[in-house]
Write an enzyme that holds these catalytic residues in place. Sequence first.
Site, short mmCIF file in Angstrom:
data_model
loop_
_atom_site.label_atom_id
_atom_site.label_comp_id
_atom_site.label_asym_id
_atom_site.label_seq_id
_atom_site.Cartn_x
_atom_site.Cartn_y
_atom_site.Cartn_z
N ASP A 286 -1.83 -7.33 -5.95
CA ASP A 286 -2.90 -7.32 -4.94
C ASP A 286 -2.42 -8.15 -3.73
OD1 ASP A 286 -5.24 -7.88 -3.47
OD2 ASP A 286 -6.48 -7.92 -5.28
N GLY B 105 0.82 -1.22 0.00
CA GLY B 105 0.00 0.00 0.00
C GLY B 105 0.85 1.26 0.00
N TYR C 243 -15.58 -0.78 7.90
CA TYR C 243 -14.13 -0.51 7.82
C TYR C 243 -13.44 -0.90 9.13
CZ TYR C 243 -9.81 2.15 8.44
OH TYR C 243 -8.52 2.50 8.74
N PHE D 204 -1.55 7.32 0.81
CA PHE D 204 -1.15 8.52 1.56
C PHE D 204 -0.02 8.23 2.55
CE2 PHE D 204 -2.63 10.88 5.58
CZ PHE D 204 -1.80 11.96 5.37
N LYS E 183 -10.72 -3.89 10.08
CA LYS E 183 -9.38 -3.64 10.65
C LYS E 183 -9.22 -4.39 11.99
CE LYS E 183 -6.60 -1.10 9.22
NZ LYS E 183 -5.51 -1.31 8.22
N GLY F 128 1.56 5.34 3.36
CA GLY F 128 2.62 4.45 2.85
C GLY F 128 3.65 5.20 2.02
N THR G 229 -5.61 1.00 13.33
CA THR G 229 -6.22 2.31 13.56
C THR G 229 -6.87 2.40 14.95
OG1 THR G 229 -8.08 3.70 12.84
CG2 THR G 229 -8.24 1.39 12.31
N ASP G 230 -6.99 3.62 15.45
CA ASP G 230 -7.68 3.83 16.73
C ASP G 230 -9.18 3.53 16.61
OD1 ASP G 230 -8.49 6.01 15.18
OD2 ASP G 230 -8.04 7.53 16.70
N GLU G 231 -9.69 3.44 15.37
CA GLU G 231 -11.13 3.21 15.19
C GLU G 231 -11.58 1.85 15.69
OE1 GLU G 231 -13.12 4.38 11.66
OE2 GLU G 231 -11.76 6.03 11.29
#
Length: 331
Positions: free
Chosen positions: A59, A7, A147, A11, A151, A13, A122-124
Amino acid sequence: MKIVVTGGAGFIGSHFIKYLLKEYPDYKVLNIDKLTYAGNLENLKEVEKNPNYKFLKVDICNRDMEDVVDGYDVIINFAAESHVDRSIQEPEAFLKTDIMGTFNLLEISRKKGIHRYIQISTDEVYGSADEGYPFSEESPLNPSSPYSASKASADLLVLSYYKTYKTPGIIIRSTNNYGPNQYPEKFIPLFITNAIEDKPLPLYGDGKNIRDWLFVRDNCRAIDIILHKGKTGIIYNVAAEQERENIFIARKILEYLGKPESLIKFVPDRPGHDRRYSISCERIKELGWEPEVPFEEGLRITIEWYKNNEMWWKKIKSGEFLEYYRRQYKL
Ligand code: NAD
Ligand code: TDX
């Protein structure tokens, strides 16, 4: 060190690859990216001729790619479908890339004896920290969107591979990143580029949702420290400790660009919209990391970059993005 970055055309990466090649001129980097709508090789123009850098369009779900990583020590997995609103509209690609892609990379790491596998999470995954204290690495997973659920699933796979096969995984959960080269569907670049073009800034709900904004270079420094000093089997939170309401940021962008507040347009809320993200990060601080860039300074750098790189984002906004945007706002 020989590092596979997945990836790397996106952004964070792409910033990390440029950071790594500059800070460690003897490291070799292989960038594996499928080049989805979010992948952009223009982000890597300044390193494309560097003899220590190689790109392959692959991929991460491809089960036949294991020979590609032969001779590499580390895999750092940035590759993901990353935009929450898209996951609400069309979740399937998120499950494929974020879960099955991670599974494929873990299998490859296990079979090839990779020395270190770093999962960019991620913090999500903790869900909304509506009030009270921030989440630590021990807090339960409570994702809200397809999403963040994908994750969180990937994180559990990394931990299970560590326990079962001793696959040397590390998980990094950072807060919202911002900075140059961020795809203009995300909040800050969308609002900056819309404001430059005198278009409305679509603010969800009451605009009082809170995110903790980490300048992308500070995140690159965090990943660097964890790559070199982090312990396997461990989760590291990375926080900016600069929580701001969305409406505050919208106003700051307009103020900086000298545009009227009347450009702010309140629109229906995102379904399942997390109110606040807030995490503590004592564990990475013990390794000697601190966030360095104050939010107002990072925002100024970011706005200046979008002002000076109109070609980069106008090309994006006139193509595939427009189609997505029309669907999102039923235009
Ligand atoms: P991005 O959407 O800008 O980039 C994702 C990159 O992954 C793109 O280059 C895309 O082409 C590539 N990709 C997607 N599917 C792929 C696949 N199947 N195989 C190979 N490549 C594929 O994302 P970003 O904002 O740079 O985020 C990078 C990582 O950081 C993601 O894992 C994301 O979950 C995580 N993260 C992002 C933020 C943030 O604020 N942006 C915060 C915390 C964590
Ligand atoms: O048009 C918008 N209007 C708006 O009010 C958009 C795109 C967003 N928002 C709000 C929603 C959020 O409260 O702004 C905030 C930030 O939104 P996003 O940029 O979509 O980020 P978020 O949903 O917080 O998720 C991001 O941070 C964690 C990244 O996209 C994820 O990849 C990362 O894991």
